[in-house]
Design a protein around this motif. Structure first.
Motif, short mmCIF file in Angstrom:
data_model
loop_
_atom_site.label_atom_id
_atom_site.label_comp_id
_atom_site.label_asym_id
_atom_site.label_seq_id
_atom_site.Cartn_x
_atom_site.Cartn_y
_atom_site.Cartn_z
N HIS A 1 46.07 40.93 37.10
CA HIS A 1 45.71 40.81 38.53
C HIS A 1 45.75 39.34 38.90
O HIS A 1 44.85 38.58 38.54
N HIS B 1 47.19 36.41 42.14
CA HIS B 1 47.85 36.04 43.41
C HIS B 1 48.51 34.67 43.15
O HIS B 1 48.30 33.72 43.90
N LYS C 1 50.83 39.38 42.98
CA LYS C 1 50.78 40.11 44.24
C LYS C 1 51.36 39.28 45.38
O LYS C 1 51.22 38.06 45.40
N HIS D 1 42.10 46.75 45.62
CA HIS D 1 40.94 45.87 45.60
C HIS D 1 39.79 46.68 46.19
O HIS D 1 39.84 47.06 47.37
N HIS E 1 37.91 44.57 40.86
CA HIS E 1 36.66 43.90 41.29
C HIS E 1 35.47 44.78 40.89
O HIS E 1 34.85 44.55 39.87
N ASP F 1 42.57 36.97 38.53
CA ASP F 1 42.56 37.04 40.00
C ASP F 1 42.99 35.69 40.58
O ASP F 1 42.57 35.34 41.68
#
Ligand code: DI6
Ligand code: FE
Length: 403
Positions: A74, A76, A143, A242, A265, A317
């Motif tokens: 996960h 970004h 992502k 999410h 999360h 994340d």
């Protein structure tokens, strides 16, 4: 006549390894283990006694711990700019929600991402990717979600894919168009969801493996996320969500009902949410970096996950707003210190369960015959040492597809 084992000349052997294969339920430890690979695939992983003895290349691991290559499931990682100044405001008392409502937050990263070219996005992501690679990461999910227009979302997905041309890493791109409401749709989030479902998902389908959405009070409602999920399924894409980061909207149970790979999360997840996830084998991806950086106090329901058998993964994340970390090893430590995970849970969370969270369980995540030969060779002998250190990187060598 030559015996079959001799007839098939191995390309590569790693000998004298303390293997943590992650096969079965625990760490799958094998003392004095050997891994053999041909054409980048594992053909043997087990004790030395029954291992092939001859190969073109033999690497003596000298007793080092060898794990599967780590998986950050996960991130970004591709985004424009950073939000160090917003964080400074938070340190002076502003909340994440206040900053988001004042046009900061995700939307400020959107502006920087829209201004960046694909090449700019690749160039700014590479140092972050290199930091993960230096810790033994061989597979990374990335992502979209900071473009928030069809063109800019596609640009992000293309940048994510291009990273794999620059580095030996497996990139799994996820479309996250429903991450935040772009300013041009302010006041009409349903119209934006129409765009996500009707235009963006069909355009993103050839570039992404999965679709994600931000199911949250400051994001999108469960009903809107359900529409995104339906559109994703209609295009043959996997689902991630999410959910339950800031409030309990039960997006995780919604995701599970749709057979999602993961819900991520989960600090506010309820027992029912966790039960639904276990029943669907939807992986619980825990993100201790965001919990830490946001100074959250509500812990994810790890005990309920254990009771119900919900699989747990850990990821960085990596993002400019809530988790500006590029250390998956630090997440191992935080997963243990902050969330109470055991060594086995933490290490399975960045290997076998992270693979499951990406739908790659047959390909990576354990050291077993048939899988890609992705290995991390560590200058430690005890698995606990990978979780115990804070800010120390004991990687000796990283192998991706046998190289
Ligand atoms: N949850 C998060 O923690 C990040 N995105 C999300 O949906 C935050 C993204 C950001 O603040 O830029
Ligand atoms: Fe995230």
């Amino acid at each position: 006549m030559a015996d079959k084992k001799d007839a098939v000349q191995m390309e590569q052997l790693w000998t004298n390894a303390r293997l943590a294969t992650m096969a079965d339920d625990g760490l799958g430890l094998i003392e004095n283990g050997v891994v053999a690979a041909n054409a980048g695939r594992i053909v043997y992983a087990g004790p030395a006694e029954s291992a092939p003895a001859v190969a073109a290349t033999i690497t003596d691991c000298q007793g080092r711990l060898v794990t599967p290559g780590l998986i950050d499931c996960h991130t970004h990682l591709v985004h424009g700019g950073n939000r160090a100044n917003e964080w400074a405001m938070r340190l002076e008392g502003a909340t994440y929600e206040e900053i988001a409502r004042a046009g900061g937050g995700i939307v400020s990263t959107m502006r920087a991402t829209r201004e960046a070219s694909k090449a700019d996005l690749v160039a700014s992501a590479l140092p972050r990717l290199d930091a993960l690679i230096a810790e033994g990461v061989t597979t990374i999910e990335i992502k979209s979600g900071y473009g928030l227009s069809t063109e800019d979302e596609l640009k992000m997905l293309r940048a994510a894919r291009a990273l794999a041309d620059h580095r030996a890493v497996r990139v799994e791109p996820t479309f996250l168009g429903a991450h935040a409401l772009p300013p041009e749709y302010q006041g009409d989030s349903d119209a934006y969801i129409d765009l996500v479902c009707g235009e963006m998902i069909p355009a993103a389908a050839p570039l992404a493996n999965a679709v994600d959405a931000f199911c949250e009070g400051i994001g999108f409602s469960p009903a809107q996320c359900a529409r995104v999920i339906e559109a994703a399924k209609a295009h043959g894409l996997s689902i991630k969500l999410h959910a339950e980061q800031l409030s309990a909207l039960h997006g995780s149970a919604l995701a599970a009902r749709h057979g999602a790979l993961s819900a991520d999360h989960l600090e506010h997840a309820t027992e029912d949410d966790v039960r639904a996830m276990a029943a669907a084998d939807t992986v619980a991806v825990l993100l201790p970096g965001a919990y830490y950086f946001m100074r959250e106090t509500k812990l994810p329901p790890v005990d309920a996950m254990r009771r119900h058998g919900t699989r747990i993964a850990l990821a960085t994340d990596n993002n400019p707003g809530t988790s500006p970390t590029t250390s998956l090893l630090l997440m191992l430590n935080m997963g243990a210190t902050l969330f109470g995970l055991t060594i086995i849970e933490a290490l399975r969370g960045v290997t076998v369960n992270a693979a499951a969270a990406l739908g790659l369980g047959a390909e990576v995540g354990t050291i077993e015959p048939g899988k890609a030969c992705d290995l991390a060779i560590w200058n430690v002998s005890e698995p606990a040492e990978l979780v115990y250190h804070i800010g120390f990187n004991p990687l000796h060598q990283r192998i991706k597809d046998g190289q």
